[in-house]
Design an enzyme around this catalytic site. Structure first.
Site, PDB file in Angstrom:
ATOM      1  N   HIS A   9      -8.129   4.671  15.543  1.00  0.00           N
ATOM      2  CA  HIS A   9      -8.556   3.604  14.325  1.00  0.00           C
ATOM      3  C   HIS A   9      -7.974   4.290  13.154  1.00  0.00           C
ATOM      4  O   HIS A   9      -8.649   5.263  12.612  1.00  0.00           O
ATOM      5  CB  HIS A   9     -10.055   3.657  14.223  1.00  0.00           C
ATOM      6  CG  HIS A   9     -10.495   2.459  13.146  1.00  0.00           C
ATOM      7  ND1 HIS A   9     -11.524   1.799  13.174  1.00  0.00           N
ATOM      8  CD2 HIS A   9      -9.730   1.824  11.988  1.00  0.00           C
ATOM      9  CE1 HIS A   9     -11.683   0.902  12.157  1.00  0.00           C
ATOM     10  NE2 HIS A   9     -10.466   1.204  11.408  1.00  0.00           N
ATOM     11  N   HIS A  11      -5.085   3.117  10.260  1.00  0.00           N
ATOM     12  CA  HIS A  11      -4.070   2.096   9.637  1.00  0.00           C
ATOM     13  C   HIS A  11      -2.790   2.990   9.064  1.00  0.00           C
ATOM     14  O   HIS A  11      -3.108   3.715   8.122  1.00  0.00           O
ATOM     15  CB  HIS A  11      -4.610   1.446   8.359  1.00  0.00           C
ATOM     16  CG  HIS A  11      -5.750   0.717   8.867  1.00  0.00           C
ATOM     17  ND1 HIS A  11      -5.777  -0.560   9.611  1.00  0.00           N
ATOM     18  CD2 HIS A  11      -7.171   1.133   9.219  1.00  0.00           C
ATOM     19  CE1 HIS A  11      -6.925  -1.035   9.813  1.00  0.00           C
ATOM     20  NE2 HIS A  11      -7.967  -0.173   9.683  1.00  0.00           N
ATOM     21  N   HIS A 189     -11.374  -5.317  14.482  1.00  0.00           N
ATOM     22  CA  HIS A 189     -12.558  -4.860  13.714  1.00  0.00           C
ATOM     23  C   HIS A 189     -13.508  -5.759  13.747  1.00  0.00           C
ATOM     24  O   HIS A 189     -13.335  -7.109  13.669  1.00  0.00           O
ATOM     25  CB  HIS A 189     -12.036  -4.761  12.113  1.00  0.00           C
ATOM     26  CG  HIS A 189     -11.040  -3.589  11.856  1.00  0.00           C
ATOM     27  ND1 HIS A 189      -9.970  -3.356  12.514  1.00  0.00           N
ATOM     28  CD2 HIS A 189     -11.220  -2.643  10.766  1.00  0.00           C
ATOM     29  CE1 HIS A 189      -9.441  -2.006  12.179  1.00  0.00           C
ATOM     30  NE2 HIS A 189     -10.019  -1.760  10.958  1.00  0.00           N
ATOM     31  N   GLU A 192     -18.255  -4.215  10.668  1.00  0.00           N
ATOM     32  CA  GLU A 192     -18.074  -3.304   9.614  1.00  0.00           C
ATOM     33  C   GLU A 192     -18.854  -3.802   8.360  1.00  0.00           C
ATOM     34  O   GLU A 192     -19.872  -3.092   8.037  1.00  0.00           O
ATOM     35  CB  GLU A 192     -16.625  -2.951   9.190  1.00  0.00           C
ATOM     36  CG  GLU A 192     -16.294  -1.978   8.108  1.00  0.00           C
ATOM     37  CD  GLU A 192     -14.846  -2.229   7.510  1.00  0.00           C
ATOM     38  OE1 GLU A 192     -13.884  -3.171   7.788  1.00  0.00           O
ATOM     39  OE2 GLU A 192     -14.513  -0.908   7.047  1.00  0.00           O
ATOM     40  N   ASP A 270      -9.528   5.977   9.705  1.00  0.00           N
ATOM     41  CA  ASP A 270      -9.266   4.718   9.220  1.00  0.00           C
ATOM     42  C   ASP A 270      -8.171   4.497   8.251  1.00  0.00           C
ATOM     43  O   ASP A 270      -6.961   4.200   8.609  1.00  0.00           O
ATOM     44  CB  ASP A 270     -10.414   4.250   8.353  1.00  0.00           C
ATOM     45  CG  ASP A 270     -10.732   2.714   8.350  1.00  0.00           C
ATOM     46  OD1 ASP A 270      -9.766   1.920   8.852  1.00  0.00           O
ATOM     47  OD2 ASP A 270     -11.880   2.153   7.820  1.00  0.00           O
ATOM     48  N   ASP A 271      -8.299   5.104   6.959  1.00  0.00           N
ATOM     49  CA  ASP A 271      -6.979   4.860   5.859  1.00  0.00           C
ATOM     50  C   ASP A 271      -7.533   6.543   5.124  1.00  0.00           C
ATOM     51  O   ASP A 271      -7.974   6.589   4.056  1.00  0.00           O
ATOM     52  CB  ASP A 271      -7.603   3.972   4.828  1.00  0.00           C
ATOM     53  CG  ASP A 271      -7.556   2.705   5.490  1.00  0.00           C
ATOM     54  OD1 ASP A 271      -6.332   2.224   5.990  1.00  0.00           O
ATOM     55  OD2 ASP A 271      -8.487   1.870   5.775  1.00  0.00           O
TER      56      ASP A 271
HETATM   57  N1  ADE Z   1      -7.519  -2.593   6.684  1.00  0.00           N
HETATM   58  C1  ADE Z   1      -7.310  -1.231   6.347  1.00  0.00           C
HETATM   59  N2  ADE Z   1      -8.714  -0.540   6.478  1.00  0.00           N
HETATM   60  C2  ADE Z   1      -9.377  -1.400   6.762  1.00  0.00           C
HETATM   61  C3  ADE Z   1     -10.833  -1.494   7.097  1.00  0.00           C
HETATM   62  N3  ADE Z   1     -11.634  -0.361   7.195  1.00  0.00           N
HETATM   63  N4  ADE Z   1     -11.451  -2.753   7.358  1.00  0.00           N
HETATM   64  C4  ADE Z   1     -10.686  -3.877   7.568  1.00  0.00           C
HETATM   65  N5  ADE Z   1      -9.564  -3.676   7.216  1.00  0.00           N
HETATM   66  C5  ADE Z   1      -8.807  -2.862   6.921  1.00  0.00           C
HETATM   67 ZN    ZN Z   2     -10.033  -0.215   9.972  1.00  0.00          ZN
END
Ligand code: ADE
Ligand code: ZN
Length: 332
Positions: A9, A11, A189, A192, A270-271
């Protein structure tokens, strides 16, 4: 060397570090509304998913050429290798680029240039997962899917991301149907910020094989029982959950109770450029905050390979590496 693991997971646009953002802005003549990297980092304070997404999409303005996408992916893969990642399944958001006039071919060619040499350079095998922005229309997702067809030999699967609440999985029924027909893997997703019902809908209507996040499944006992029974993987992102206020603090994260319930959970970043750490940083953070035993951390690493889309032979090899890993002595 850190524990071997897969990252499922991630991005790629969320790996854009401020230093690279400014370098690419210079290269492309883009002016960023921040004086420098420190000021930009100072803006990384989020109240929810949308407040993060606003900055995440704005900063993508610096990504314009094939080289930009290759440099972005290379930088991630180098860092991932240092964090013990042996396999990465990498999301990208084509609509966030095509909307700015960057053709999908530029994005895919740039990313796959870096991914294609990743095993040789970094010892990290990779797969690419194309995500649709759920706050865009179903028609836009279908157009993007068809525009991506020429690249399906380099795209392993599809996903669904961006603003969750009010954009239920069923909106994307048709594009997921076409993806299944084309032999692509399917993830989404769900749970969340959105309700547990979105997790159920992603499974039943979209036929997903894995749920990204899935935190809020805990609000529905029957759903938890089903996820345990079917061993549906959940790709958790603990540092992201804290930064986007899905949980108050890491110590409140339900990861341990999810493991105890028998859920197939994995830990991911994630990011990472925005949320304060890459995947091993997430492992270390939960290990410390939740006082996880070494064998529990080993289970999380094994789960990451079990939940991955790699072939059975490589999966067995990587699981054997996890089993053989010796944890360094604890420092006091
Ligand atoms: N795009 C990038 N990170 C995300 C996240 N945590 N949830 C939804 N979309 C995303
Ligand atoms: Zn994500």
């Amino acid at each position: 060397m850190p524990l071997p693991k897969a990252e499922l997971h991630l991005h790629i646009e969320g790996t854009l570090e401020p230093e690279l953002a400014f370098a690419l802005a210079d290269r492309n003549g883009v002016v960023l509304p921040y004086a420098g990297t420190e000021e930009l980092r100072g803006a990384y304070s989020f109240s929810d998913l949308q407040s993060f997404l606003d900055l995440y999409y704005a900063l993508m303005a610096v990504l314009r050429t094939e080289d930009d996408f290759a440099d972005l992916a290379d930088a991630y893969l180098a860092r991932a290798a240092e964090q013990g990642v042996r396999h990465a399944e990498i999301f990208f958001d084509p609509q966030a680029h095509t909307a700015r006039g960057v053709p999908i071919g530029v994005v895919v060619d740039g990313l796959t240039r870096a991914l294609g040499r990743s095993e040789e350079r970094y010892g990290v095998s990779t797969q690419l997962i194309m995500c649709f922005l759920r706050d865009e229309s179903a028609g836009s997702a279908l157009e993007t899917f068809e525009a991506a067809r020429p690249y399906f030999d380099r795209i392993a699967g599809i996903g669904l991301d961006s603003a969750e609440v009010g954009n239920p999985p069923a909106k994307f029924r048709e594009v997921y149907r076409r993806a299944a027909e084309a032999g692509l893997r399917r993830v989404a997703h769900a749970g969340e910020e959105g309700p547990a019902a979105y997790v159920t809908e992603a499974l039943d209507v979209l036929g997903v094989e894995r749920i990204d996040h899935g935190l809020r499944c805990l609000e529905d006992g029957e759903l938890v029982a089903r996820l345990v029974r079917e061993q549906v993987p959940l790709t958790l992102c603990p540092l992201s959950n804290v930064r986007l206020r899905c949980v108050d603090t890491l110590a409140d994260h339900p990861l341990r109770e999810m493991l105890d319930a028998g859920l197939l959970v994995t830990v991911n970043s994630d990011d990472p450029a925005y949320f304060g750490g890459y995947v091993d940083d997430n492992f270390r953070a939960v290990q410390q905050a939740l006082a996880l035993e070494p064998e529990t951390v080993r289970l999380l690493a094994a789960n990451s390979f079990r939940a991955s889309f790699i072939d059975d032979d490589r999966k067995a090899e990587l699981l054997a590496e996890v089993a053989a890993f010796t944890f360094p002595p604890v420092e006091f």
